[in-house]
Write a protein that holds these residues in place. Sequence first.
Motif: not given
Length: 287
Positions: A28-50
Amino acid sequence: MISYNPKIWFAYIFRFHKSDSFRKLLPSILVIALYSGIVAYLEIEYFKLDDTSHVKNLFVIHTTLGFVISLLLAYRINSAYDRWWEGRKLWGSLMNNSRNLAIKLSVILKDEKDLAYFRKLIPSYASMLNKHLKDEETSMQLFEQVDLVIDHHKHRPNQVAKMIFQKINDLYITHKISGDQLIILNNEFQSFTDICGACERIKNTPIPYSYSAFIKKFIFIFVLTLPYAYSFTLGYYVIPVVSFIFYVLVSIELISEEIEEPFGYDENDLPTTKIAENIKKYIEEIL
């Protein structure tokens, strides 16, 4: 129950027992880590929220709810430990009352056959209670040197208790014990059934479902929304941070679930089998 030295720190910090919550939660920790990485990537790299995005202000909710969830988990584990400790006190009382009954009988009775009867029956009550609480089912059992048969499909502790009292009453009728001695023996004997009922109350009355389910949902939603707010300030470091928060919160719930039912087979459950064996050893020494 796991025996350990509470004064040793580092040995337990870097040791992972098979019952450790980290082992259970690793997938479950690995799943949460993967989920957190995906959210961080979308916010930082894809949507580029300021910094002007309202998503950044979600941390206010977590700051407020973090205090609430800490109170709920503190109450949760305290109530679970109270059940575990009450069970331990009950089995401690069973041991003390068994020894007290045996000591009084060893002084009052002179016939070796009567002593042999109680030498077998008093420890049998602890053994039957242990099997009863663990839901261990066996077939009919014949005790050695005692003409007694236990039906394991009925309430076994009650059967043994009835046999003990029947024997005490027979001794009173045959004038081997007096009325005053009968009253003295009755106190310890009656405590057996009281202890059995208290253990059954713990076993058959779990934590209310709505409370347990609410905490699980609360933790799940709380952890899943963490990456959205903290990706702005932590970047990809949100992955280990959220994973660690998930581990801490869920571990408290797992520990509570394990110790709230102290009569099972989990690593941290009460050593009722060992206690029953000790009662047998002490009774045989006394009688």
